[in-house]
Design a protein around this motif. Structure first.
Motif, PDB file in Angstrom:
ATOM      1  N   GLU A 173       9.261  16.335-150.637  1.00 59.83           N
ATOM      2  CA  GLU A 173       8.684  14.875-150.440  1.00 59.83           C
ATOM      3  C   GLU A 173       9.595  13.947-148.953  1.00 59.83           C
ATOM      4  O   GLU A 173       8.547  13.877-148.050  1.00 59.83           O
ATOM      5  N   ARG A 174      10.066  14.556-148.607  1.00 55.67           N
ATOM      6  CA  ARG A 174      11.132  13.989-147.179  1.00 55.67           C
ATOM      7  C   ARG A 174      10.420  14.915-146.016  1.00 55.67           C
ATOM      8  O   ARG A 174      10.483  14.364-145.024  1.00 55.67           O
ATOM      9  N   PHE A 175      10.211  16.464-145.816  1.00 59.17           N
ATOM     10  CA  PHE A 175      10.569  16.776-144.875  1.00 59.17           C
ATOM     11  C   PHE A 175      10.047  18.077-144.370  1.00 59.17           C
ATOM     12  O   PHE A 175       9.302  18.487-143.828  1.00 59.17           O
ATOM     13  N   GLY A 176       8.553  17.761-145.972  1.00 58.95           N
ATOM     14  CA  GLY A 176       7.507  18.653-146.333  1.00 58.95           C
ATOM     15  C   GLY A 176       7.852  19.942-146.702  1.00 58.95           C
ATOM     16  O   GLY A 176       8.850  19.925-147.041  1.00 58.95           O
ATOM     17  N   GLY A 177       7.360  21.110-145.983  1.00 55.78           N
ATOM     18  CA  GLY A 177       7.486  22.396-146.784  1.00 55.78           C
ATOM     19  C   GLY A 177       7.265  22.523-147.888  1.00 55.78           C
ATOM     20  O   GLY A 177       6.016  21.558-148.872  1.00 55.78           O
ATOM     21  N   ARG A 178       8.228  23.473-148.946  1.00 52.59           N
ATOM     22  CA  ARG A 178       8.011  23.213-150.785  1.00 52.59           C
ATOM     23  C   ARG A 178       8.831  24.315-150.876  1.00 52.59           C
ATOM     24  O   ARG A 178      10.342  24.263-150.322  1.00 52.59           O
ATOM     25  N   ASN A 179       9.386  23.693-152.260  1.00 56.58           N
ATOM     26  CA  ASN A 179      10.433  24.219-152.829  1.00 56.58           C
ATOM     27  C   ASN A 179      10.127  25.462-154.320  1.00 56.58           C
ATOM     28  O   ASN A 179       9.306  25.762-154.365  1.00 56.58           O
ATOM     29  N   VAL A 180      11.105  25.679-154.397  1.00 55.52           N
ATOM     30  CA  VAL A 180      10.908  26.934-155.604  1.00 55.52           C
ATOM     31  C   VAL A 180      12.136  26.309-156.692  1.00 55.52           C
ATOM     32  O   VAL A 180      12.868  25.773-156.939  1.00 55.52           O
ATOM     33  N   LYS A 181      12.088  26.950-158.129  1.00 58.00           N
ATOM     34  CA  LYS A 181      12.536  26.749-158.862  1.00 58.00           C
ATOM     35  C   LYS A 181      13.819  27.384-159.335  1.00 58.00           C
ATOM     36  O   LYS A 181      14.212  27.866-160.487  1.00 58.00           O
ATOM     37  N   SER A 182      13.610  28.980-158.647  1.00 58.42           N
ATOM     38  CA  SER A 182      14.883  29.846-158.601  1.00 58.42           C
ATOM     39  C   SER A 182      15.376  30.515-157.226  1.00 58.42           C
ATOM     40  O   SER A 182      14.401  30.243-156.481  1.00 58.42           O
ATOM     41  N   VAL A 183      16.660  30.699-157.468  1.00 58.97           N
ATOM     42  CA  VAL A 183      17.264  31.592-156.295  1.00 58.97           C
ATOM     43  C   VAL A 183      16.581  32.058-155.817  1.00 58.97           C
ATOM     44  O   VAL A 183      16.219  32.765-154.657  1.00 58.97           O
ATOM     45  N   GLU A 184      16.455  33.564-156.774  1.00 58.97           N
ATOM     46  CA  GLU A 184      15.771  34.602-156.934  1.00 58.97           C
ATOM     47  C   GLU A 184      14.252  34.619-155.577  1.00 58.97           C
ATOM     48  O   GLU A 184      14.227  35.065-155.514  1.00 58.97           O
ATOM     49  N   GLU A 185      13.520  33.752-156.173  1.00 54.20           N
ATOM     50  CA  GLU A 185      12.457  33.492-154.857  1.00 54.20           C
ATOM     51  C   GLU A 185      12.888  33.653-153.990  1.00 54.20           C
ATOM     52  O   GLU A 185      11.724  33.810-153.131  1.00 54.20           O
ATOM     53  N   LEU A 186      13.843  32.748-153.537  1.00 57.19           N
ATOM     54  CA  LEU A 186      14.119  32.854-151.757  1.00 57.19           C
ATOM     55  C   LEU A 186      14.396  34.282-151.090  1.00 57.19           C
ATOM     56  O   LEU A 186      13.913  34.536-150.630  1.00 57.19           O
TER      57      LEU A 186
END
Length: 348
Positions: A46-59
């Protein structure tokens, strides 16, 4: 095409340093956030844009993510940084590199196996006054370094972290490991190695939980103050103080005493660097003020990390250098606990 980066951990260091500096870097396309508390990663998006993931494995499994900032709590660094490197990602690990030499060596082995960049975020090297001070010392005008003193203190992590309560992870031994030593002290160890082009080889120390209490009103499990004496390989001796109980004003000063004069760094509000010759002649430098919890400027760490990746250069703070600083901090903790002088080789 720009670089896509992932960030593990969405605490204060991500909010204040990593995310805004990646956002400002022209070579970074997107940030992907992960935190075990989903609302924290959502807040970063919300602050910086981009996206988030629910697990570190996704990164780790995303082939488009080239680099990862490990901003997890201290006890997790060896887990996440090792996995990230072995997943083929360049890694910027927050300090300290880990809580043990063994775990630090795991990260270094993963870096060697992967061939990817590993940089550790010892950001004091990057300030204009510290860089200028190193150049002056290397130039020899002040002669040989004889003694030094340095300090790093503020009102404590509960005054600036995401968790502004006495339950902060910084106060938990199993998570922060060294208390104020791992939070502030290790920065100054790395800085001394950098400024002096030398290495600390022997230490003695006192430590204590002098004032901070946890959420139950008990003294915290780690030190809120450490004071130590040091000897370097080249023979200089000096002192260092690290504190979470400097209420009212931060201190980030360093003074180097040489055989031809003195160098004062962040010791004066008006002049960030003061060079005083033995003759009494003074040269004052007005440079950018150092970062404080209430005054955030670009650390330069993110830009240096991205440059190392895109230009295929060695990072400005290597894993090996971070391990040497960790060894000194472990020696300081051992010296304080045993009330003995400790050789850093013993700590390694």
């Amino acid at each position: 095409m720009g670089i896509k980066v992932g960030i593990i951990g969405c605490g204060a260091i991500t909010k204040m340093r990593h995310a805004p500096e990646y956002t400002a870097n022209p070579y970074v396309d997107e940030i992907v956030f992960y935190d075990r508390n989903l609302h924290r990663s959502e807040a970063m998006v919300e602050r910086f844009g981009g996206r988030n993931v629910k697990s570190v494995e996704e990164l780790f499994n995303d082939p488009d993510i080239a680099a990862i900032s490990d901003c997890s709590s201290n006890e997790q660094h060896h887990v996440f940084s090792t996995q990230a490197l072995l997943s083929g990602k360049h890694v910027l690990c927050e300090k300290p590199i880990s809580l043990t030499i063994e775990h630090a060596k795991e990260i270094l082995a993963a870096q060697k196996k992967s061939g990817k960049k590993l940089m550790v975020a010892h950001n004091q090297r990057f300030t204009p006054a510290h860089r200028k001070a190193r150049d002056i010392l290397a130039g020899g005008e002040l002669g040989n370094v004889l003694t030094f003193r340095t300090a790093f203190g503020h009102a404590g992590p509960e005054s600036w972290g995401i968790n502004k309560t006495k339950s902060t992870w910084f106060f938990k031994k199993e998570r922060s490991g060294f208390g104020v030593g791992g939070d502030l002290g290790i920065h100054k160890i790395d800085l001394l190695h950098y400024l002096l082009d030398d290495e600390i080889v022997q230490v003695s120390a006192f430590q204590g939980a002098l004032h901070k209490t946890d959420e139950f009103g008990e003294p915290i499990e780690v030190s809120d103050n450490v004071v130590c004496s040091m000897r370097t390989k080249k023979g200089s001796i000096g002192t260092a103080a690290f504190s979470w109980t400097y209420y009212g004003e931060e201190d980030n000063s360093t003074v180097i005493y040489c055989d031809k004069g003195i160098l004062k760094i962040y010791d004066d509000d008006e002049y960030q660097l003061e060079r005083i010759l033995a003759s009494g002649e003074k040269v004052n430098y007005q440079l950018e003020a150092i970062q404080r919890n209430d005054y955030q400027v670009s650390s330069g760490v993110i830009d240096a990390f991205i440059d190392a990746i895109r230009l295929d250069e060695e990072p400005l703070v290597t894993g090996e250098e971070a391990l040497r600083s960790l060894a000194v901090m472990l020696g300081i903790m051992k010296a304080a606990e045993t009330k003995q002088v400790v050789s850093i080789e013993e700590a390694r």
